[in-house]
Design an enzyme around this catalytic site. Structure first.
Site, PDB file in Angstrom:
ATOM      1  N   LYS A 223       0.896  -1.316  -0.029  1.00  0.00           N
ATOM      2  CA  LYS A 223       0.113  -0.072   0.048  1.00  0.00           C
ATOM      3  C   LYS A 223       0.921   1.216  -0.148  1.00  0.00           C
ATOM      4  CE  LYS A 223      -4.492  -1.988   1.275  1.00  0.00           C
ATOM      5  NZ  LYS A 223      -5.359  -2.236   2.172  1.00  0.00           N
ATOM      6  N   ARG A 257      -3.994  -9.995   4.933  1.00  0.00           N
ATOM      7  CA  ARG A 257      -4.416 -10.127   3.480  1.00  0.00           C
ATOM      8  C   ARG A 257      -3.001  -9.446   2.559  1.00  0.00           C
ATOM      9  NH1 ARG A 257      -6.010  -6.926  -0.601  1.00  0.00           N
ATOM     10  NH2 ARG A 257      -7.610  -7.834  -2.107  1.00  0.00           N
TER      11      ARG A 257
HETATM   12  N1  HH2 Z   1      -7.330  -3.868   0.540  1.00  0.00           N
HETATM   13  C1  HH2 Z   1      -7.787  -3.796  -0.541  1.00  0.00           C
HETATM   14  C2  HH2 Z   1      -8.754  -4.614  -1.211  1.00  0.00           C
HETATM   15  N2  HH2 Z   1      -9.279  -5.109  -0.408  1.00  0.00           N
HETATM   16  N3  HH2 Z   1     -10.033  -6.091   1.737  1.00  0.00           N
HETATM   17  C3  HH2 Z   1      -9.697  -6.008   3.258  1.00  0.00           C
HETATM   18  N4  HH2 Z   1     -10.552  -6.619   3.764  1.00  0.00           N
HETATM   19  N5  HH2 Z   1      -8.896  -5.173   3.684  1.00  0.00           N
HETATM   20  C4  HH2 Z   1      -8.203  -4.347   2.673  1.00  0.00           C
HETATM   21  O1  HH2 Z   1      -7.074  -3.950   3.363  1.00  0.00           O
HETATM   22  C5  HH2 Z   1      -8.174  -4.562   1.325  1.00  0.00           C
HETATM   23  C6  HH2 Z   1      -9.136  -5.240   1.036  1.00  0.00           C
HETATM   24  C7  HH2 Z   1      -6.920  -3.056  -1.707  1.00  0.00           C
HETATM   25  O2  HH2 Z   1      -5.747  -3.794  -2.432  1.00  0.00           O
HETATM   26  P1  HH2 Z   1      -5.727  -4.527  -3.719  1.00  0.00           P
HETATM   27  O3  HH2 Z   1      -6.879  -5.497  -3.654  1.00  0.00           O
HETATM   28  O4  HH2 Z   1      -4.272  -5.024  -4.014  1.00  0.00           O
HETATM   29  O5  HH2 Z   1      -6.057  -3.280  -4.805  1.00  0.00           O
HETATM   30  P2  HH2 Z   1      -7.363  -2.895  -5.678  1.00  0.00           P
HETATM   31  O6  HH2 Z   1      -8.235  -2.573  -4.685  1.00  0.00           O
HETATM   32  O7  HH2 Z   1      -6.616  -1.853  -6.550  1.00  0.00           O
HETATM   33  O8  HH2 Z   1      -7.726  -4.070  -6.397  1.00  0.00           O
END
Ligand code: HH2
Length: 282
Positions: A223, A257
């Site tokens: 992040k 995660r």
């Molecule tokens: N962060 C992201 C997405 N889903 N779910 C939970 N429960 N907690 C988190 O911190 C969280 C989440 C963001 O990360 P990522 O899926 O890699 O990115 P994107 O939203 O661009 O797909």
């Protein structure tokens, strides 16, 4: 303490759980476009499980800061071919990272075990009713605002107090819709409507979420706050994420995660080996 639903069950204390991230999106902030082909996505999930993932978290909508919402039909078209195969082939539970009750419902019908709901800040209880009806696991995450605008001057009186208060309130609201506490995991939502200082305060005081008496999930993987601390791009943020995860695990956080499963599992197992040698305080 237990975290369980109709298709899975974990009992705590136990070694920390690791959720492997599988984004089947064109635009996720760190792995967008990498797993758009369903065959490659499924292969990647098998690899994450072999590296030690306890669950696979499939996402079909990027929620990075500034992201535009995706229509239900488009999100379904992205996730369904992958979810169908994962539910048949994997020995670990599959979770769906979605804000949409229609997407959650379809995935639960196919065998998904957990709904990871970054939109738990909504007022409409439709998602909680879906979770209650299916008896699935549920991750309630804190987010101030929406992905489109959440990083435009986020403000809190006391971020730790407000996030803990919000999560406690969601725990009550979901029960009003028929979800039991055993189904629920709580997540402070690092990076979702939070400045660098807000994220660091939440991490520094993460143990305050223990008062909610539910397992806590942390998502710090790659992040941007790590980029601000370290001055590095997404590909260089793993040491920062591991430091945060070990810090949080030492303070009672039970689920992580991550995109980087193998190093996260190794860091957590090392911490657990050290902790197991702790002598009781005299
Ligand atoms: N962060 C992201 C997405 N889903 N779910 C939970 N429960 N907690 C988190 O911190 C969280 C989440 C963001 O990360 P990522 O899926 O890699 O990115 P994107 O939203 O661009 O797909």
């Amino acid at each position: 303490m237990r975290w369980c639903g109709q298709r899975f069950g974990f009992r705590f204390p136990r070694p920390a759980l690791v959720l492997g991230v599988l984004n089947v999106t064109p635009d996720s902030f760190s792995d967008g476009g990498l797993h758009r082909d369903p065959g490659l996505a499924v292969e990647w999930a098998h690899r994450l499980v072999a590296e030690g993932a306890d669950l696979i978290d499939v996402g079909g909508e990027s929620t990075r800061p500034g992201a535009e919402p995706v229509e239900d039909a488009e999100e379904l078209a992205r996730v369904i071919p992958v979810v169908e195969r994962l539910c048949r082939e994997l020995k670990v539970p599959v979770s769906i990272d979605t804000r949409k009750p229609s997407v959650a419902e379809r995935c639960l019908d196919l065998g998904v075990a957990v709904v990871n709901d970054i939109g738990a800040n909504r007022e409409d209880p439709a998602m909680w009713r879906v979770v209650a009806r299916h008896g699935s696991g549920y991750v309630a995450m804190h987010m101030q605002g929406d992905p489109g605008t959440m990083q435009v001057r986020p403000e809190y009186r006391d971020v730790v107090d407000e996030v803990a208060g919000f999560l406690g309130n969601r725990l009550e609201r979901v029960q009003e819709c028929g979800v039991t506490p055993d189904q629920v995991v709580l997540d402070p939502g690092i990076g979702f409507g939070k400045s660098l200082d807000h994220n660091l305060s939440l991490l520094a005081h993460i143990d305050r979420l223990r008062s909610l008496a539910r397992p806590v999930l942390l998502g710090v993987s790659r992040k941007s706050f790590l980029g601000r601390v370290l001055g590095v791009a997404e590909t260089e943020r793993l040491p920062g994420a591991l430091a945060c995860s070990v810090w949080a695990a030492a303070r009672g956080v039970q689920l992580f995660r991550t995109h980087d499963v193998a190093p996260t599992v190794r860091a957590l197992r090392t911490l657990e080996a050290v902790s197991a040698s702790l002598l009781p305080a005299s």
